[in-house]
Design a protein around this motif. Structure first.
Motif, PDB file in Angstrom:
ATOM      1  N   UNK A 178       0.816  -1.201   0.000  1.00 18.35           N
ATOM      2  CA  UNK A 178       0.000   0.000   0.000  1.00 18.35           C
ATOM      3  C   UNK A 178       0.850   1.251   0.000  1.00 18.35           C
ATOM      4  N   UNK A 179       1.908   1.238   0.798  1.00 18.62           N
ATOM      5  CA  UNK A 179       2.743   2.429   0.892  1.00 18.62           C
ATOM      6  C   UNK A 179       3.379   2.777  -0.441  1.00 18.62           C
ATOM      7  N   UNK A 180       3.639   1.759  -1.241  1.00 16.60           N
ATOM      8  CA  UNK A 180       4.264   1.988  -2.544  1.00 16.60           C
ATOM      9  C   UNK A 180       3.257   1.934  -3.678  1.00 16.60           C
ATOM     10  N   UNK A 181       1.957   1.984  -3.340  1.00 10.21           N
ATOM     11  CA  UNK A 181       0.913   1.848  -4.356  1.00 10.21           C
ATOM     12  C   UNK A 181       1.033   2.886  -5.449  1.00 10.21           C
ATOM     13  N   UNK A 182       1.369   4.103  -5.040  1.00 13.99           N
ATOM     14  CA  UNK A 182       1.429   5.164  -6.047  1.00 13.99           C
ATOM     15  C   UNK A 182       2.388   4.794  -7.167  1.00 13.99           C
ATOM     16  N   UNK A 183       3.623   4.409  -6.785  1.00 14.23           N
ATOM     17  CA  UNK A 183       4.587   4.058  -7.807  1.00 14.23           C
ATOM     18  C   UNK A 183       4.180   2.828  -8.581  1.00 14.23           C
ATOM     19  N   UNK A 184       3.721   1.802  -7.897  1.00  8.60           N
ATOM     20  CA  UNK A 184       3.312   0.575  -8.574  1.00  8.60           C
ATOM     21  C   UNK A 184       2.148   0.817  -9.511  1.00  8.60           C
ATOM     22  N   UNK A 185       1.185   1.600  -9.053  1.00 10.95           N
ATOM     23  CA  UNK A 185       0.012   1.868  -9.881  1.00 10.95           C
ATOM     24  C   UNK A 185       0.376   2.599 -11.149  1.00 10.95           C
ATOM     25  N   UNK A 186       1.279   3.578 -11.018  1.00  8.76           N
ATOM     26  CA  UNK A 186       1.674   4.344 -12.193  1.00  8.76           C
ATOM     27  C   UNK A 186       2.396   3.453 -13.194  1.00  8.76           C
ATOM     28  N   UNK A 187       3.261   2.577 -12.688  1.00 12.44           N
ATOM     29  CA  UNK A 187       3.973   1.697 -13.600  1.00 12.44           C
ATOM     30  C   UNK A 187       3.036   0.701 -14.265  1.00 12.44           C
ATOM     31  N   UNK A 208      -5.044   5.240   2.153  1.00  9.52           N
ATOM     32  CA  UNK A 208      -3.662   5.315   1.678  1.00  9.52           C
ATOM     33  C   UNK A 208      -2.821   6.200   2.580  1.00  9.52           C
ATOM     34  N   UNK A 209      -3.365   7.348   2.936  1.00  9.66           N
ATOM     35  CA  UNK A 209      -2.637   8.272   3.807  1.00  9.66           C
ATOM     36  C   UNK A 209      -2.354   7.646   5.173  1.00  9.66           C
ATOM     37  N   UNK A 210      -3.352   6.933   5.706  1.00 11.02           N
ATOM     38  CA  UNK A 210      -3.184   6.292   7.011  1.00 11.02           C
ATOM     39  C   UNK A 210      -2.155   5.163   6.944  1.00 11.02           C
ATOM     40  N   UNK A 211      -2.192   4.378   5.858  1.00  9.86           N
ATOM     41  CA  UNK A 211      -1.239   3.285   5.705  1.00  9.86           C
ATOM     42  C   UNK A 211       0.187   3.816   5.580  1.00  9.86           C
TER      43      UNK A 211
END
Length: 321
Positions: free
Chosen positions: A4-13, A73-76
């Motif tokens: 979850x913490x790295x979701x932003x990067x993973x999602x974009x890729x 996401x913010x909480x995680x």
């Protein structure tokens, strides 16, 4: 938790080249603007590319994640930063690295360290590059064709991208000294702009602030790639999407973009939630990540209670309802 913490990067890729106007790093878009840019499936697809062009990672995440999940996401992120306490060795290494990257003579020192590596590459590796690139392309092609989760359209797009990357690598001036110096200057400028001296500074960042810092790094990487003829901003700016079909809350969009001089096309599935459209894959990844996080949290809590009570954890296969 890391998922979850790295979701932003993973999602974009995972979306690849999938939006606009600049703003301060880490400043979220208004809900009204997010709603406006995600009200149509094709517009929502293009909107992410525009945010990436502006290095607005937080904005891209807002466009990719349903509104009710942003709080989670913010909480995680906050929990992850609080739970994973770095060692003193990690702290020292990070501080030393940032001090080196931001020193007044950083450009000169870093290039002096890079020059021997360039010489070694020229003498030992350059002649073998065409063969290595060809072998790498072959392995990637095999992996793509063997992937049972990809559609034929996705396989074609991936093959086209691999071919474009191979062609670019064959001609990129990877050992050009002037380009190397400019690249080092970008690295140093990016490190200074981050304004992070200690690892605890990173851990103190809220999710929105962290996304802003990721945006700075992303912009630096794009600038370095652009020096060698790989212009990601041009690719993001070229993204065009159109609605192919829609049935209820599901839609399929066709898209096109320019990638290393090649005009590529593809299709993506979109899903509607509360009047907004998101990439179906990114939403499914989010839901899977949230489920895994909840299961992990429950497991940790049970283990903690058993430890406090002196009981041993019971293996799942031996557990009785």
């Amino acid at each position: 938790m890391k998922r979850l913490a790295l979701l932003a990067g993973a999602g974009l890729l995972s979306l690849g080249l999938v939006a606009c106007g600049g703003k301060d790093a880490g400043e979220p878009m208004s809900e009204a603007k997010v709603a406006q840019q995600t009200a149509d499936p094709a517009r929502a697809f293009e909107a992410v590319a525009g945010r990436l062009k502006e290095n607005d990672i937080l904005g891209a995440v807002q466009l990719m994640v349903p509104a009710e999940r942003m709080g989670e996401l913010r909480a995680e992120w906050k929990k992850k930063m609080g739970d994973e306490v770095p060692s003193e060795e990690d702290r020292a290494e990070f501080a030393a690295m940032m001090t080196k990257l931001t020193a007044s003579d950083a450009e000169q020192v870093l290039y002096a360290e890079l020059e021997p590596a360039l010489v070694k590459f020229e003498s030992e590796m350059a002649a073998q590059m065409p063969m290595m690139i060809g072998m790498g392309q072959g392995f990637l092609m095999q992996g793509i064709q063997a992937n049972t989760e990809m559609t034929e359209a996705q396989k074609k797009q991936s093959v086209d991208m691999v071919n474009a990357l191979g062609t670019w690598l064959q001609t990129a001036k990877l050992t050009d000294r002037e380009l190397a110096k400019k690249g080092v200057a970008v690295v140093v400028a990016t490190a200074r702009k981050l304004d992070l001296k200690a690892l605890d500074d990173v851990r103190a960042l809220e999710f929105d602030q962290a996304m802003g810092k990721f945006g700075i790094v992303f912009g630096g990487l794009k600038d370095i790639f652009a020096l060698y003829g790989f212009d990601l901003n041009q690719s993001f700016a070229s993204v065009k999407a159109n609605l192919v079909s829609r049935e209820g809350d599901l839609a399929k969009v066709g898209f096109s973009y320019s990638f290393l001089g090649q005009n590529l096309t593809g299709e993506a599935e979109m899903v509607e939630k509360d009047g907004r459209w998101y990439g179906k894959d990114s939403v499914e990844q989010l839901m899977k990540g949230l489920t895994e996080a909840e299961e992990e949290a429950v497991s940790e809590e049970v283990d903690s209670l058993q430890e406090e009570s002196g009981e041993e954890a019971v293996p799942e296969e031996e557990a009785v309802d």
